[in-house]
Write a protein that holds these residues in place. Structure first.
Motif, PDB file in Angstrom:
ATOM      1  N   MET B   1      24.582  -1.129   1.989  1.00 54.52           N
ATOM      2  CA  MET B   1      23.717  -0.840   3.123  1.00 54.52           C
ATOM      3  C   MET B   1      24.498  -0.006   4.151  1.00 54.52           C
ATOM      4  O   MET B   1      25.661  -0.292   4.424  1.00 54.52           O
ATOM      5  N   ILE B   2      23.822   0.983   4.664  1.00 50.71           N
ATOM      6  CA  ILE B   2      24.465   1.841   5.665  1.00 50.71           C
ATOM      7  C   ILE B   2      23.965   1.478   7.055  1.00 50.71           C
ATOM      8  O   ILE B   2      22.775   1.227   7.247  1.00 50.71           O
ATOM      9  N   ASN B   3      24.870   1.407   7.987  1.00 52.75           N
ATOM     10  CA  ASN B   3      24.505   1.157   9.380  1.00 52.75           C
ATOM     11  C   ASN B   3      25.206   2.145  10.282  1.00 52.75           C
ATOM     12  O   ASN B   3      26.345   2.570   9.994  1.00 52.75           O
ATOM     13  N   ALA B   4      24.534   2.479  11.360  1.00 45.24           N
ATOM     14  CA  ALA B   4      25.128   3.387  12.344  1.00 45.24           C
ATOM     15  C   ALA B   4      25.375   2.615  13.629  1.00 45.24           C
ATOM     16  O   ALA B   4      24.545   1.799  14.040  1.00 45.24           O
ATOM     17  N   LEU B   5      26.517   2.835  14.208  1.00 43.25           N
ATOM     18  CA  LEU B   5      26.814   2.151  15.460  1.00 43.25           C
ATOM     19  C   LEU B   5      27.638   3.044  16.388  1.00 43.25           C
ATOM     20  O   LEU B   5      28.316   3.974  15.935  1.00 43.25           O
ATOM     21  N   THR B   6      27.550   2.709  17.648  1.00 47.89           N
ATOM     22  CA  THR B   6      28.329   3.411  18.666  1.00 47.89           C
ATOM     23  C   THR B   6      29.225   2.395  19.360  1.00 47.89           C
ATOM     24  O   THR B   6      28.756   1.314  19.745  1.00 47.89           O
ATOM     25  N   VAL B   7      30.481   2.755  19.473  1.00 44.56           N
ATOM     26  CA  VAL B   7      31.441   1.872  20.141  1.00 44.56           C
ATOM     27  C   VAL B   7      31.988   2.603  21.352  1.00 44.56           C
ATOM     28  O   VAL B   7      32.496   3.726  21.227  1.00 44.56           O
ATOM     29  N   GLU B   8      31.864   1.973  22.496  1.00 42.98           N
ATOM     30  CA  GLU B   8      32.461   2.536  23.707  1.00 42.98           C
ATOM     31  C   GLU B   8      33.629   1.641  24.104  1.00 42.98           C
ATOM     32  O   GLU B   8      33.497   0.402  24.129  1.00 42.98           O
ATOM     33  N   ALA B   9      34.754   2.276  24.387  1.00 45.46           N
ATOM     34  CA  ALA B   9      35.960   1.487  24.690  1.00 45.46           C
ATOM     35  C   ALA B   9      36.797   2.189  25.740  1.00 45.46           C
ATOM     36  O   ALA B   9      36.662   3.402  25.954  1.00 45.46           O
ATOM     37  N   LYS B  10      37.663   1.393  26.371  1.00 45.23           N
ATOM     38  CA  LYS B  10      38.654   2.001  27.260  1.00 45.23           C
ATOM     39  C   LYS B  10      39.530   2.917  26.421  1.00 45.23           C
ATOM     40  O   LYS B  10      39.958   2.544  25.321  1.00 45.23           O
ATOM     41  N   ASN B  11      39.812   4.082  26.957  1.00 47.94           N
ATOM     42  CA  ASN B  11      40.589   5.041  26.179  1.00 47.94           C
ATOM     43  C   ASN B  11      42.042   4.593  26.054  1.00 47.94           C
ATOM     44  O   ASN B  11      42.666   4.185  27.029  1.00 47.94           O
ATOM     45  N   SER B  12      42.553   4.608  24.836  1.00 44.34           N
ATOM     46  CA  SER B  12      43.979   4.361  24.613  1.00 44.34           C
ATOM     47  C   SER B  12      44.357   5.091  23.339  1.00 44.34           C
ATOM     48  O   SER B  12      43.504   5.329  22.474  1.00 44.34           O
ATOM     49  N   PRO B  13      45.647   5.454  23.221  1.00 46.23           N
ATOM     50  CA  PRO B  13      46.035   6.298  22.092  1.00 46.23           C
ATOM     51  C   PRO B  13      45.752   5.664  20.733  1.00 46.23           C
ATOM     52  O   PRO B  13      45.508   6.378  19.752  1.00 46.23           O
ATOM     53  N   GLU B  14      45.797   4.330  20.678  1.00 41.09           N
ATOM     54  CA  GLU B  14      45.689   3.689  19.369  1.00 41.09           C
ATOM     55  C   GLU B  14      44.331   3.046  19.110  1.00 41.09           C
ATOM     56  O   GLU B  14      44.142   2.403  18.078  1.00 41.09           O
ATOM     57  N   PHE B  15      43.358   3.259  20.028  1.00 42.08           N
ATOM     58  CA  PHE B  15      42.113   2.513  19.836  1.00 42.08           C
ATOM     59  C   PHE B  15      41.417   2.871  18.524  1.00 42.08           C
ATOM     60  O   PHE B  15      40.929   1.998  17.796  1.00 42.08           O
ATOM     61  N   LEU B  16      41.368   4.150  18.215  1.00 39.06           N
ATOM     62  CA  LEU B  16      40.674   4.567  16.990  1.00 39.06           C
ATOM     63  C   LEU B  16      41.328   3.921  15.759  1.00 39.06           C
ATOM     64  O   LEU B  16      40.647   3.477  14.830  1.00 39.06           O
ATOM     65  N   GLU B  17      42.655   3.851  15.791  1.00 39.55           N
ATOM     66  CA  GLU B  17      43.391   3.238  14.683  1.00 39.55           C
ATOM     67  C   GLU B  17      43.010   1.760  14.538  1.00 39.55           C
ATOM     68  O   GLU B  17      42.815   1.254  13.428  1.00 39.55           O
ATOM     69  N   ARG B  18      42.900   1.085  15.675  1.00 41.24           N
ATOM     70  CA  ARG B  18      42.498  -0.336  15.626  1.00 41.24           C
ATOM     71  C   ARG B  18      41.101  -0.472  15.022  1.00 41.24           C
ATOM     72  O   ARG B  18      40.842  -1.360  14.207  1.00 41.24           O
ATOM     73  N   LEU B  19      40.220   0.377  15.446  1.00 38.35           N
ATOM     74  CA  LEU B  19      38.835   0.298  14.974  1.00 38.35           C
ATOM     75  C   LEU B  19      38.766   0.561  13.465  1.00 38.35           C
ATOM     76  O   LEU B  19      38.089  -0.169  12.718  1.00 38.35           O
ATOM     77  N   LEU B  20      39.466   1.580  13.023  1.00 40.19           N
ATOM     78  CA  LEU B  20      39.443   1.911  11.595  1.00 40.19           C
ATOM     79  C   LEU B  20      40.016   0.775  10.759  1.00 40.19           C
ATOM     80  O   LEU B  20      39.508   0.456   9.687  1.00 40.19           O
ATOM     81  N   ARG B  21      41.066   0.146  11.270  1.00 40.02           N
ATOM     82  CA  ARG B  21      41.666  -0.974  10.525  1.00 40.02           C
ATOM     83  C   ARG B  21      40.690  -2.135  10.380  1.00 40.02           C
ATOM     84  O   ARG B  21      40.565  -2.720   9.306  1.00 40.02           O
TER      85      ARG B  21
END
Lengths: 548, 85
Positions: B1-21
Motif C-alpha cells: 500500500m502506498i501512502n503520502a505524507l508531509t513531515v514538518e520539522a525543526k531544521n537540522s543537518p541530520e533530520f532527513l537522515e533520521r527520517l529515512l532511517r
C-alpha cells in the motif's frame, strides 16, 4: 571557563555526581576538567563497561547514568551499551569527544561519524556545532533522556569546542504541563474490568520507569486481579502477592502462560507485547479484550490491536481505573494453577542444581540486595527462582540480551548503592565478554559479589542446538575456559570453586560475608536446561517442560 | 500500500537522515521524496510517499517520536501511484 569546564558545571547543575568512562585524545579537555571538577569519575576498562556501568547506576537508583568516551573507537565501543539502554528504556547520557570541527569529514585520526552511528541506538543524539549551544544541548539531552519513555541520549562534542571559551546563557525554563485524564476512557476501562470474568494484569518495565510501583501494588491489592510480569518488571509486584504468577513468556511460569491464554481481559501496563512474551502473536491471549496503558503512543496497536488505550502517566491512571470485579471463581482457578505448576527443587545426586542454588541465595541474601544478571540460562534461572521485591534490585539486559552485561552493571549499581549488597550472577560465556571490568572492581575496591555458574558451555545456545539443531554443538563447547578463581585472584579478588550440593551452605556464607569482592565459581552439569520453554513459533500454552 | 505524507520539522543537518532511517527500519520503502528548507521559520518540510504492507500508523507514530518533528500530515492515498517491480 572553557567548554569542557562548562560541561562539568552543567552536569553538576543536573545533579550528576558520578560518571563512568575512559579517556582518549579527543575527550582529553573534558578529562582535564573532571580532574578537579567535583564530579566523581570511575575509570572502567572498556567503554562498553562504562556504558553498562552507567546503566547499572541508573537502574539501581532511578537517576540518570552518565558515560564518557573519546572519538572513534571510544565511541564505537559505547554503542552496544547505548543499544541496551534504548531497548530497556534507560536514561543514560553518553558524552563523546569528536575531532576538531575543521577536521570533521576529513577522515581524521580517530574520526568516526558518531552522530550517524548513534541514530539507531539512541533516543536522540546531538553534535555540538558551536560553544553557544553547549548549555542548551546538555539541558535538552537530560530532558529527552528522562521524559516520556526514557532512553539514552548522546552528545558528541568536538575538541575545539571543549577547549574554546564557553558562552554562558540563560537556560530556558522548561514548562511542565499537567495532563488531564480522559474521563470517558477511565469509565470505559472500569466498565470493562467490572464486566470481565477472567481479567489479568500484565506488567511491563514501564511501571518501574514511571515510578508507579506503589500505584500498581495498590491497584492489585484493591482489585485482587491476578497478575503476571515481564522479565524487566520483576520486582514491581511483591513475589508473595496473592494471585501473582510470576514471569510470562518464553521461559515464564506455566501458570502465568496458561492464565494469559485463558483470560478474557488483559490489562497491559507499561508493557509492549515483546515477542519473547507473546510467543506466536496470533494466538497470544486469544480470548482477551486488551486495555493497553503505556506512555509511548507508538506501542499502542504496534503488535496487538487493543480495545482501549491510554498514554497518560501511570501514576495517575492506575488509581483512576481501580474497581474490584467479582471474579472469585477465576481467582480460585489461577491459584490452583499456581500451586499445580510450582517449581520443584528436588534434584537427584550430588551435582549442584542451579535453580535450587539461586533459590537458596535469594533466601539468605540481605534485604535490598541488588541482583545484576548476565545473559543466558543463568539469567532465566535468576528470573524464575530468585525473588526480588523492587524493580531497582533486578537488573537484567531484557530487550537487547547483551552478554557481558552483568559485571559492569553490578559495578554501576555498587557505586550507586555502596551500602547494599550487589551480586552479579554470570555464566562462563557472559563473564568472559567483559572480564576486564574485574580491573574496575579492583581499582575502586568495590565489594561486588560474583556468582559464576559454569557449565563450560554457551548454555542457552547449546540448549537450542540440542532441541532444534539435532544436537550439532557448533562453537558452544567451552571446556577450554580459564581457571576463573586464578583469574579473579590476578585482580586481588578472592574466590573458590564448588562442585557439590554439600558445599553450598558454607560457600554462600563466605560469598555474602566477605568484606570486599568475592567470586563463587559454581560448576554445574552441561546437560541442565531452562524449563519451561515456549518453542519458537508456538503459542504460550505449548510449553516444553523436558527434553522428551 | 502506498501512502503520502508531509513531515514538518525543526531544521537540522541530520533530520532527513533520521527520517529515512525510521522509514527503512520500520519497513517502509520510499517511492518519492522532496525536502525543502524554510530559512525564515528554520523548518524543513518533507513530502514523501512510502510503500509497505504494514499499516501507515506504525510509521507515523514512530516519526512523531523523532525529536524536532512539528507536524505530520497523512495525505489521501494517491491512487495514480503504482509500484514498479
Amino acid at each position: 571557563m572553557n567548554g569542557a569546564h562548562f560541561v562539568v558545571q552543567a552536569l553538576k547543575e543536573q545533579n550528576v555526581t558520578q560518571v563512568f568512562g575512559y579517556p582518549g585524545g579527543a575527550i582529553m579537555p573534558l578529562y582535564d576538567a573532571l580532574y578537579d571538577g567535583g564530579v566523581d569519575h570511575l575509570l572502567c576498562r572498556h567503554e562498553q563497561g562504562a556504558a553498562m556501568a552507567a546503566i547499572g547506576y541508573a537502574r539501581s537508583t532511578g537517576k540518570v547514568g552518565v558515560c564518557i568516551a573519546t572519538s572513534g573507537p571510544g565511541a564505537t565501543n559505547l554503542i552496544t551499551g547505548l543499544a541496551d539502554a534504548l531497548l530497556d528504556s534507560i536514561p543514560v547520557i553518553a558524552i563523546t569527544g569528536q575531532v576538531p570541527t575543521h577536521l570533521i569529514g576529513t577522515d581524521a585520526f580517530q574520526e568516526v561519524d558518531v552522530l550517524g552511528l548513534s541514530l539507531a541506538c539512541t533516543k536522540h543524539s546531538f553534535m555540538v556545532q558551536t560553544a553557544e549551544e553547549l548549555g542548551s544541548v546538555i539541558e535538552q539531552a537530560f530532558e529527552i533522556a528522562t521524559t516520556g519513555r526514557p532512553g539514552p541520549v548522546l552528545i558528541d562534542i568536538p575538541k575545539d569546542i571543549q577547549v574554546g571559551p564557553s558562552v554562558t546563557h540563560a537556560l530556558a525554563k522548561l514548562i511542565k504541563t499537567e495532563n488531564t485524564l480522559n474521563s470517558a476512557a477511565i469509565d470505559q476501562a472500569k466498565n470493562m474490568i467490572s464486566l470481565s470474568q477472567k481479567p489479568l494484569i500484565y506488567v511491563g518495565g514501564g511501571v518501574g520507569m514511571a515510578s508507579a510501583v506503589n500505584e500498581l501494588r495498590n491497584l492489585i491489592a484493591a482489585t485482587e486481579i491476578p497478575s503476571v510480569c515481564t522479565l524487566k518488571a520483576i520486582g514491581c509486584i511483591k513475589h508473595d502477592s496473592p494471585y501473582f504468577m510470576g514471569m510470562v513468556g518464553m521461559h515464564g511460569s506455566k501458570a502465568s502462560n496458561l492464565a494469559i491464554q485463558e483470560c478474557d481481559l488483559l490489562i497491559a501496563i507499561g508493557a509492549r507485547f515483546d515477542d519473547r512474551v507473546t510467543g506466536k502473536l496470533d494466538e497470544f491471549a486469544p480470548n482477551a479484550k486488551v486495555i493497553h496503558l503505556d506512555v509511548d503512543a507508538a506501542e499502542i496497536d504496534k503488535l496487538r490491536q487493543v480495545t482501549l488505550s491510554m498514554t497518560d502517566d501511570l501514576k495517575q491512571v492506575l488509581p483512576a481505573i481501580t474497581i474490584k470485579p467479582n471474579i472469585e471463581q477465576w481467582q480460585q482457578h489461577v491459584a490452583a494453577m499456581k500451586v499445580e505448576h510450582e517449581c520443584r527443587y528436588d534434584h537427584p545426586g550430588e551435582p549442584i542444581f542451579a535453580p535450587a542454588l539461586l533459590r537458596q541465595l535469594a533466601q539468605t541474601m540481605p534485604a535490598d540486595t541488588v541482583i545484576c544478571s548476565d545473559v543466558g540460562q543463568h539469567q532465566m534461572w535468576v528470573a524464575q527462582h530468585m525473588f526480588v521485591d523492587r524493580p531497582e534490585n533486578h537488573i537484567s539486559s531484557s530487550g537487547l540480551g547483551t552478554m557481558g552485561f552483568g559485571v559492569p552493571a553490578a559495578v554501576g549499581a555498587q557505586v550507586a548503592r555502596p551500602n547494599d549488597t550487589v551480586i552479579a550472577v554470570s555464566g562462563d560465556g557472559s563473564f568472559m565478554m567483559n572480564v576486564q571490568e574485574l580491573g574496575t572492581i579492583k581499582r575502586r575496591k568495590l565489594p561486588v559479589k560474583i556468582l559464576l555458574i559454569d557449565n563450560q558451555r554457551l548454555g542457552m545456545v547449546r540448549q537450542w542446538q540440542k532441541l532444534f539443531f539435532n544436537g550439532r554443538y557448533s562453537e558452544t563447547i567451552l571446556t577450554d575456559n580459564p581457571d576463573f578463581v586464578t583469574l579473579a585472584s590476578a585482580f586481588d579478588i578472592p574466590g573458590e570453586t564448588i562442585v557439590a550440593k554439600s558445599q553450598i551452605d558454607q560457600a554462600l556464607q563466605r560469598l555474602l560475608n566477605s568484606d570486599g569482592p568475592y567470586l563463587l565459581h559454581v560448576s554445574i552439569s552441561e546437560e541442565e536446561n531452562v524449563w519451561p520453554l515456549v518453542p519458537p513459533g508456538a503459542p504460550n500454552d505449548r510449553m516444553m517442560e523436558s527434553i522428551e | 500500500m502506498i501512502n503520502a505524507l508531509t513531515v514538518e520539522a525543526k531544521n537540522s543537518p541530520e533530520f532527513l537522515e533520521r527520517l529515512l532511517r525510521v522509514c527503512r527500519h520500520r519497513g517502509f520503502t520510499i517511492q518519492s521524496i522532496n525536502a525543502e528548507v524554510n530559512n525564515t521559520l528554520q523548518t524543513t518540510q518533507i513530502n514523501l510517499t512510502v510503500f509497505s504492507e504494514r499499516d501507515i500508523t506504525l510509521l507515523t507514530k514512530q516519526i512523531e517520536k523523532v525529536v524536532g518533528v512539528i507536524e505530520i500530515t497523512l495525505l489521501q492515498q494517491p491512487e495514480n501511484i503504482k509500484v514498479s517491480a
